[in-house]
Design an enzyme around this catalytic site. Sequence first.
Site, PDB file in Angstrom:
ATOM      1  N   HIS A 145       0.915   3.914   8.022  1.00  0.00           N
ATOM      2  CA  HIS A 145      -0.030   4.867   8.604  1.00  0.00           C
ATOM      3  C   HIS A 145       0.782   5.931   9.315  1.00  0.00           C
ATOM      4  CE1 HIS A 145      -3.718   2.641   7.803  1.00  0.00           C
ATOM      5  NE2 HIS A 145      -3.105   1.533   8.180  1.00  0.00           N
ATOM      6  N   PHE A 170      -5.875  -0.405  11.070  1.00  0.00           N
ATOM      7  CA  PHE A 170      -5.221  -1.695  10.823  1.00  0.00           C
ATOM      8  C   PHE A 170      -4.004  -1.505   9.917  1.00  0.00           C
ATOM      9  CE2 PHE A 170      -9.677  -3.380  11.377  1.00  0.00           C
ATOM     10  CZ  PHE A 170      -9.418  -4.278  12.403  1.00  0.00           C
ATOM     11  N   GLY A 171      -2.938  -2.260  10.184  1.00  0.00           N
ATOM     12  CA  GLY A 171      -1.852  -2.348   9.207  1.00  0.00           C
ATOM     13  C   GLY A 171      -0.496  -1.966   9.758  1.00  0.00           C
ATOM     14  N   HIS A 179      -2.749 -12.510   2.568  1.00  0.00           N
ATOM     15  CA  HIS A 179      -2.426 -12.524   4.011  1.00  0.00           C
ATOM     16  C   HIS A 179      -3.212 -13.529   4.852  1.00  0.00           C
ATOM     17  CE1 HIS A 179      -5.967  -9.957   4.007  1.00  0.00           C
ATOM     18  NE2 HIS A 179      -5.324  -8.863   3.668  1.00  0.00           N
ATOM     19  N   ASP A 226      -8.806  -5.006  -1.815  1.00  0.00           N
ATOM     20  CA  ASP A 226      -8.069  -5.193  -0.561  1.00  0.00           C
ATOM     21  C   ASP A 226      -8.322  -4.067   0.438  1.00  0.00           C
ATOM     22  OD1 ASP A 226      -6.346  -6.431   1.288  1.00  0.00           O
ATOM     23  OD2 ASP A 226      -4.786  -5.029   0.743  1.00  0.00           O
ATOM     24  N   HIS A 270       0.874  -1.180   0.000  1.00  0.00           N
ATOM     25  CA  HIS A 270       0.000   0.000   0.000  1.00  0.00           C
ATOM     26  C   HIS A 270       0.907   1.225   0.000  1.00  0.00           C
ATOM     27  CE1 HIS A 270      -3.616  -2.386   1.089  1.00  0.00           C
ATOM     28  NE2 HIS A 270      -2.741  -3.147   1.707  1.00  0.00           N
ATOM     29  N   ASP A 299       2.253  -7.007   2.705  1.00  0.00           N
ATOM     30  CA  ASP A 299       1.098  -6.175   3.099  1.00  0.00           C
ATOM     31  C   ASP A 299       1.604  -4.892   3.766  1.00  0.00           C
ATOM     32  OD1 ASP A 299      -1.396  -5.168   3.562  1.00  0.00           O
ATOM     33  OD2 ASP A 299      -1.986  -6.657   5.051  1.00  0.00           O
TER      34      ASP A 299
END
Length: 432
Positions: free
Chosen positions: A314, A328-329, A237, A157, A70, A310
């Site tokens: 952020h 999330f992430g 994932h 996604d 991302h 993945d």
Amino acid sequence: MKNETPKALLIPRARLLDPSTGRDEEGALFVDAQGRIAPVPAKLPAASRLTVLDRPGLVVTPGLCDVHVHFRDPGATEAEDFVSGSAAAANGGFTRVATMPNTLPPTDTPALVRRARTAQTAVAIFPTACATVGRAGKTCAPIEALEEAGAVAFSDDGAMVADPEVMRVVMTRARKVGRPVMDHAVRPDLQQNGIVRACPAAETFGWPIFPPEAEVEAVRGDIALCRATGCALHLQHLSCAESVALVREARAEGLPVTGEATPHHLALAAEDIPGNDGNWRMNPPLGTRADVEALRQGVLDGTLTIFATDHAPHAPATKAKGFLQAPFGIIGAETAVGVTWDVMVRQCGMAPLAWAAAWVTAPNTLLGLPAPTLEPGAPAELAILAPNDEWTVDVRLLASKSQNTPWAGRTLRGRAVATYRRGRLRAPGLTL
Ligand SMILES: [Zn+2]
């Protein structure tokens, strides 16, 4: 960009891993001034025209390919953009990435696909496009036009395509253009507001539970649609033992299903969550120790053929809000080599060549690309790795604009030291 005279490159001693050809041997690697792999010449170029990269313990593979990143471009470029995300990926040994389309606006138009595909960065970007218009899950995206513009796969996604009738249309049309559908297999009706698997920290802090069925039932439904449509299905994932078992059965049946294992799901379990730290929140969440074991076994027995990070940046302020409020992430590009080599090769005994296949050949096959190789005559596209290097993850030194990693401050063993692509050696940490 500086206008440098192209130099040849010599790596006099390394373990050379080329999963396309099955080559695994100690040797020297030479890249000529035109950027092609060549036999080491009897007479080397003059020192001014040659870079020599000589360190003990190097491993050289074709450039790694991350099918799941991302880069937040457009929409959240304070967290990452094409340039910073690509720099992070290159630092991690990657030369190719597939960007996810959950941008703002979502990547559901040919213009946005072309914008990603043509970005001039340290790695080659192969964009995926939305499976549904606006990632809203209601109407199939213009698959044919998006493919024509360069989309290598389709995914919503961040969310799954939850309506099986819509997913059936997406997969039918993706199959016609010969592209896979990648699914974030998590059923929203079963996840509800869950953010973490049952574990001591969840109990202490009262966090809502994300049940394993949310993933397992999504995987089951996706596989049924794969069987019905014949479309290549890539399950992103995976985190649960039962999902691995379903993928194993589907592949034994001959269905075109691939499964992805991330470094964090292979290395960490929910019980490792150290406290109220948003850097441990990801979707799907970390599994039980038994799930981690099943994922590792799935990689070892060839059920899960693809590693992917993945990489999900952020901005620091959002992750500092604590586990319950954080998005999330986690980021993963710069720690992926160390974590996967340590867990899978050093601890689980995975063959280094199989490890390289999970980062090079299988991901490229999924994206429909010829994989780079170490064969003489090929354009050099390389990852130069130091699997035994110990280093402490200092988030201030990462190329990513974001710092959201559970490995912050931890010591890892193994990392990438350089990549080579399009005639250029990129070795940010080395003085050559
Ligand atoms: Zn996802």
